[in-house]
Design a protein around this motif. Structure first.
Motif, PDB file in Angstrom:
ATOM      1  N   VAL A   1      24.227  76.349   4.944  1.00 42.28           N
ATOM      2  CA  VAL A   1      23.538  75.038   5.093  1.00 42.28           C
ATOM      3  C   VAL A   1      22.547  75.092   5.936  1.00 42.28           C
ATOM      4  O   VAL A   1      21.265  74.636   5.854  1.00 42.28           O
ATOM      5  N   GLN A   2      22.889  75.651   7.268  1.00 42.00           N
ATOM      6  CA  GLN A   2      21.787  75.388   8.212  1.00 42.00           C
ATOM      7  C   GLN A   2      20.790  76.743   8.287  1.00 42.00           C
ATOM      8  O   GLN A   2      19.545  76.487   8.558  1.00 42.00           O
TER       9      GLN A   2
ATOM     10  N   GLY B   1      25.185  70.358  13.993  1.00 47.09           N
ATOM     11  CA  GLY B   1      26.450  69.794  13.705  1.00 47.09           C
ATOM     12  C   GLY B   1      26.979  70.175  12.581  1.00 47.09           C
ATOM     13  O   GLY B   1      28.369  69.757  12.074  1.00 47.09           O
ATOM     14  N   ALA B   2      26.557  70.895  11.875  1.00 45.68           N
ATOM     15  CA  ALA B   2      27.024  71.635  10.341  1.00 45.68           C
ATOM     16  C   ALA B   2      28.471  72.241  10.651  1.00 45.68           C
ATOM     17  O   ALA B   2      29.281  71.913   9.820  1.00 45.68           O
TER      18      ALA B   2
ATOM     19  N   CYS C   1      20.163  67.406  12.128  1.00 46.07           N
ATOM     20  CA  CYS C   1      19.612  68.108  13.215  1.00 46.07           C
ATOM     21  C   CYS C   1      20.221  67.629  14.445  1.00 46.07           C
ATOM     22  O   CYS C   1      20.906  66.510  14.522  1.00 46.07           O
ATOM     23  N   VAL C   2      20.031  68.463  15.246  1.00 44.67           N
ATOM     24  CA  VAL C   2      20.461  67.915  16.756  1.00 44.67           C
ATOM     25  C   VAL C   2      20.382  66.445  17.146  1.00 44.67           C
ATOM     26  O   VAL C   2      20.911  65.681  17.588  1.00 44.67           O
TER      27      VAL C   2
ATOM     28  N   HIS D   1      10.713  69.496  11.245  1.00 51.76           N
ATOM     29  CA  HIS D   1      11.320  68.745  10.092  1.00 51.76           C
ATOM     30  C   HIS D   1      12.505  69.800   9.777  1.00 51.76           C
ATOM     31  O   HIS D   1      12.674  70.219   8.662  1.00 51.76           O
ATOM     32  N   PRO D   2      13.495  69.934  10.899  1.00 51.48           N
ATOM     33  CA  PRO D   2      14.513  70.955  10.771  1.00 51.48           C
ATOM     34  C   PRO D   2      15.545  70.903   9.468  1.00 51.48           C
ATOM     35  O   PRO D   2      15.772  71.785   8.753  1.00 51.48           O
ATOM     36  N   VAL D   3      15.926  69.674   8.933  1.00 48.88           N
ATOM     37  CA  VAL D   3      16.687  69.617   7.735  1.00 48.88           C
ATOM     38  C   VAL D   3      16.091  69.929   6.551  1.00 48.88           C
ATOM     39  O   VAL D   3      16.690  70.807   5.950  1.00 48.88           O
TER      40      VAL D   3
END
Length: 959
Positions: free
Chosen positions: A193-194, A227-228, A292-293, A426-428
């Motif tokens: 996912v991440q 948080g994943a 994201c964080v 735009h981390p996600v």
């Protein structure tokens, strides 16, 4: 009350929005397979797991290692089933369905096997359920009950062979290895996912456990705190500290994140009016259950002690603030604005809308300016970030927005990133992009700096073009040169969809020798063969998608580069289907929406010019007042006019122009020259240092409305707690209008959206009822597209034929000299957001407590600078001091910093050069010098003292 939501989500009797976990991801096959599960006949797509098929039939198979956010793994042995005609008891999560298959999920043999497996788990697990933070939300606890486990026959039940102390180093979650069941869900989430690959299983056999790295704490590891892993953990091994401290939530509300332009959907899980945690919503079409964080954890600013909760006024900006009632504050604003307009004329006041506020709130501010102030002096922070996007894409395609939805990246074969850092900004979406790259898509990065995505686990760019800041247009033209001269363009697409004669003129232009990679190499510093290779890959590699950010738009030729990218996409036919397009990565949560809502001085909603009689007639009839047909002042023009004495009053909704706009000295001078500056915000920001009235705003958790993200997706923002200041931002704007003698009556933001829909062609089908039914919708949403438009320009452009534009490279006037030999460019970092007003008031400061300057070792050595030294950064506009970090991410001659901390105030350095079409500032190219420093600059000392004095608040007793 209807307790069911669309798409498999239910509201349980306690009020929590529950997400159904089907155990494994959905299969994408169009072919269906029929089978029976426990005697029930069902049909599912081919490739579906038995576990998911059973769940879709309402039959739950016990599981621990399986979750539908991750690929099937088959390690826990809890989901065993029996299949007629087959030996053994295969795992239902890893076994696909087959035509005619007959499955049993509950037999005496399966019951015994599952109970035995669960006994082994419990034998090495602390039995402190009553005091465990996950009590009531623990899958291990649930499965023990599901298999009927009542006793454990093995020796050490309730104890654990790990005596390690909990890892509480991360500010937001803790890690307790004694509760780990080694299901690997956290490891897989980090990978699948991440895409960070920060976790692993350490040890073997009985000594196995999850680890963030050999002898490392979570805070010191490569973990990015998305948080994943916490979300995936079925026990309390990884759990939010807020849950441990507050307890399990009792109800939840789905809303939209108020950070970047990805627009992630979250469940705000609550106890009363207190947020327990923010959990990414699996049905969020922008984030698909990831986070994201910032969105996941950095919401504590909502209740931070710095929040201003009462209106305040003062006569002069050197006076201390005085708390007043809402009535007195609003009356003061109205009387001052009336006085200013009576004295200096109708055009002496204006407003600035916020890209952090909702569409409805932004719409009201521009309505206030046009219908109540009686002019078009309204602008937005989008001026200083993505205004070239609107101008450039509207010119080329006819629509001022990106072409794709985020899901489209899953079909891209080539991804070209220019002037964007998606893993930080735009981390996600950056994680989704990296997933596609791991699957085999090719990557081209055009950026002066080697960003993380250039090389990360299992991802490496085929080409990184580290161009000299300010040469975007030259490099884009060189790519076009290769495509044209080597015949790599899509003639059929161009002839059908574009103006062929304009294409011929453009092709002749880019084919000129001055646009060749060899000629451009001398200007840009990029190897000619690398440009040729990148051009060939983009043109011939299959579906090619362009993603870009502020590194494109924040230049004197920002609009030209946007047009150049549009030319590339049209020439190669990379428009009008999934996996392609030209896609701006918008910076703030509602930058797209603030533009859509008519925040620019020359446009109404829907990007229609104020001089258009038919458009103006719509609003004049609805609002009952005549409207000006002359464009108003942009933010830079307002400041210029203020210095000249002609502009005296400004209403600023949720923006901090002193920290975010270029040439801070000029911004401050403009504000100081005004007689009534009204700041509406959460905190006494840097702009409030120059304000006469402060109106306390509300956070996204305290209001209803909508945000529009970078993919044109309109999503609901839902109120989860009362406004701590007493009024939502939309209510404040209405109150100002009323104090000025104009009643703008709305009982709820849904009524404002109804007005937007009634006046804006691309929004005619948008309503809160539709958003509740569909979850979200992408404009245009109208009669032609009643369910919205995920992909733009299918079959044709909204302007008719696509327009090729000549994109001459004109070097910026900002040049390096002997005095200023280096080029400064700026950007963002993962843990902080924009000017930092929100994230600096959370634990995110652990990762980025100050802005630092990245410099190449060669440039540092020439100046006698060592890593960590304090340095003076100076340009022709000003100087500041900050620490230095020696880095090979930047090339010799280039330095880089972020702009999140007002103590540094990077925009003291940036100049007043701006884009030729839109006045978007040239943040990304500033000639500077770097030298050792012994302390803060004179400006920093003066500013710190001014800020201290201007933030004094008189105690209530002194009123």
């Amino acid at each position: 009350m209807d307790r069911t939501l669309d798409n498999g989500f239910e509201i349980n009797p306690t009020g929590l929005v529950e997400e159904i976990d089907y155990g494994t991801p959905a299969a994408k096959s169009d072919k269906t397979v029929s089978l029976t599960v426990d005697g029930f006949r069902i049909s599912v797509p081919e490739g579906t797991s038995i576990m998911r098929a059973a769940k879709e039939a309402g039959i739950t198979v016990p599981k621990l290692c399986a979750t539908d956010m991750l690929n099937s793994f088959g390690s826990c042995r809890m989901c065993l089933v029996e299949i007629e005609g087959r030996n053994g008891t295969p795992a239902s999560c890893t076994t696909p369905v087959a035509e005619g298959m007959a499955v049993k999920t509950q037999t005496p043999r399966l019951k015994a096997l599952r109970k035995g497996v669960m006994e082994l788990y419990i034998s090495d697990h602390p039995l402190d359920c009553l005091t465990c933070g996950a009590n009531g939300d623990c899958e291990l606890q649930d499965m023990a009950g599901a298999v009927g486990l009542r006793e454990v026959r093995y020796g050490y039940a309730g104890e654990n062979h790990f005596d390690a102390v909990k890892d509480v180093s991360n500010p937001y979650f803790q890690y307790d290895p004694s509760k780990c069941i080694v299901c690997s869900r956290c490891v897989r989430a980090c990978e699948e996912v991440q895409g960070t690959f920060a976790l692993t299983i350490e040890g073997r056999g009985f000594d196995s456990r999850v680890s963030p790295g050999a002898h490392e704490l979570f805070l010191d590891s490569e973990c990015v705190s998305c948080g994943a892993c916490v979300q995936a953990c079925p026990t309390a091994t990884l759990i939010e500290k807020s849950v441990v401290e507050i307890g399990q939530p009792e109800h939840s509300v789905v809303t939209t994140c108020a950070y970047c332009g990805v627009g992630c959907s979250f469940k705000a899980e609550m106890r009363g009016t207190e947020v327990v945690r923010m959990v990414p919503w699996k049905d969020g079409k922008a984030n698909r259950g990831h986070s994201c964080v910032k969105g996941r954890f950095a919401w504590g600013y909502t209740t931070h002690r710095d929040r201003i909760l009462n209106p305040m006024v003062r006569a002069k900006i050197t006076d201390p603030w005085r708390e007043v009632s809402w009535e007195e504050a609003l009356s003061h604003v109205a009387s001052e604005f009336k006085r200013i307009q009576a004295t200096y004329g109708r055009n002496a006041v204006g407003g600035i809308t916020s890209s952090r506020c909702t569409n409805e709130e932004t719409y009201l501010v521009q309505k206030l300016v046009r219908a109540v102030f009686g002019n078009n002096n309204v602008d937005t922070c989008a001026r200083v970030c993505h205004s070239p996007t609107g101008y450039g894409l509207k010119t080329a395609f006819g629509t001022s927005a990106g072409t794709q939805d985020f899901d489209s990246v899953e079909d891209a074969d080539v991804i070209l990133i220019i002037g964007a850092n998606p893993t930080d900004g735009h981390p996600v979406f950056g994680s989704r992009m990296k997933k596609r790259l791991r699957e085999g898509a090719k990557l081209i990065v055009i950026d002066p700096r080697r960003t993380d995505i250039v090389r990360s686990p299992h991802v490496e760019a085929a080409f990184h073009l580290p161009l000299r800041p300010g040469t975007n247009v030259a490099v884009v033209n060189a790519i076009a040169h290769v495509i044209v001269t080597e015949g790599l363009y899509d003639e059929a697409f161009v002839r059908e969809r574009c103006d062929w004669s304009e294409f011929e003129g453009w092709a002749t232009f880019v084919a000129e020798e001055r646009n060749s990679p060899e000629a451009v190499a001398a200007v840009s510093g990029v190897d000619a063969e690398a440009i040729r290779g990148a051009a060939r890959l983009y043109a011939t590699g299959g579906n090619a998608a362009i993603y870009y950010g502020l590194g494109v738009t924040e230049h004197s030729q920002g609009t030209t580069t946007v047009m150049g990218m549009a030319n590339l996409a049209m020439a190669t036919g990379n428009l009008g289907r999934r996996g392609v397009g030209v896609n701006p990565l918008r910076g703030q949560n509602n930058v797209q929406g603030s533009c859509d809502m008519g925040s620019f001085p020359h446009e109404f909603t829907g990007y229609r010019h104020v001089s258009d009689d038919a458009t103006r007639d719509i609003f004049e009839k609805l609002w009952g007042v005549p409207l000006s047909n002359e464009p108003g002042l942009r933010i830079p023009n307002m400041l210029d006019a203020a210095v000249e004495g002609a502009f005296k009053g400004l209403y600023i909704q949720g923006e901090d122009i002193v920290q975010s706009d270029p040439d801070t000295h000029h911004v401050a001078a403009g504000l100081e020259a005004m007689e009534c500056v009204v700041v509406q915000d959460l905190f006494l920001n840097e702009t409030a240092n120059y304000a006469h009235v402060f109106l306390p705003g509300s956070t996204f958790l305290e209001k209803d409305g909508t945000f529009t993200n970078a993919e044109r997706r309109i999503s609901r923002v839902r109120k989860v707690m009362p406004s701590r200041s007493g009024m939502a931002d939309w209510e404040i704007t209405l109150a100002i209008a009323k104090a000025l003698g104009v009643e703008m009556h709305y009982d709820h933001p849904s009524e404002i959206m109804d007005e937007i829909a009634a006046t804006t062609p691309s929004f005619t089908g948008v309503s809160y009822a539709k958003l509740e039914a569909m979850g979200s919708v992408q404009w245009p949403c109208n009669e032609k597209a009643p369910e919205g438009t995920p992909i733009m320009h299918i079959g044709g452009f909204s302007r008719g034929l696509g327009k090729f534009m000549i994109t001459e490279y004109v070097a910026t006037d900002e040049r390096t000299t002997g005095r200023f030999p280096l080029l400064l460019t700026t950007g963002r970092i993962l843990s902080q957001y924009n000017v930092g007003a929100q994230t600096r008031r959370t634990e995110n400061t652990v990762w980025h407590p100050e802005d630092v300057l990245e410099i190449h070792a060669h440039d540092a050595e020439n100046r006698g600078i060592r890593d960590g030294d304090w340095i003076k950064l100076e340009s022709r506009a000003g100087a500041t001091t900050l620490r230095v970090k020696i880095s090979d991410r930047v090339a010799p001659g280039v330095v880089y910093t972020t702009f999140h901390h007002p103590d540094t105030q990077a925009n003291v350095i940036t100049t007043d050069y701006s884009d030729w079409a839109t006045n978007c500032p040239e943040y990304k190219v500033t000639a500077v010098q770097v030298a050792p420093s012994n302390g803060p600059s004179a400006w920093q000392e003066d500013y710190a003292e001014h800020a201290r004095l201007s933030r004094r608040i008189l105690p209530a007793a002194a009123e």
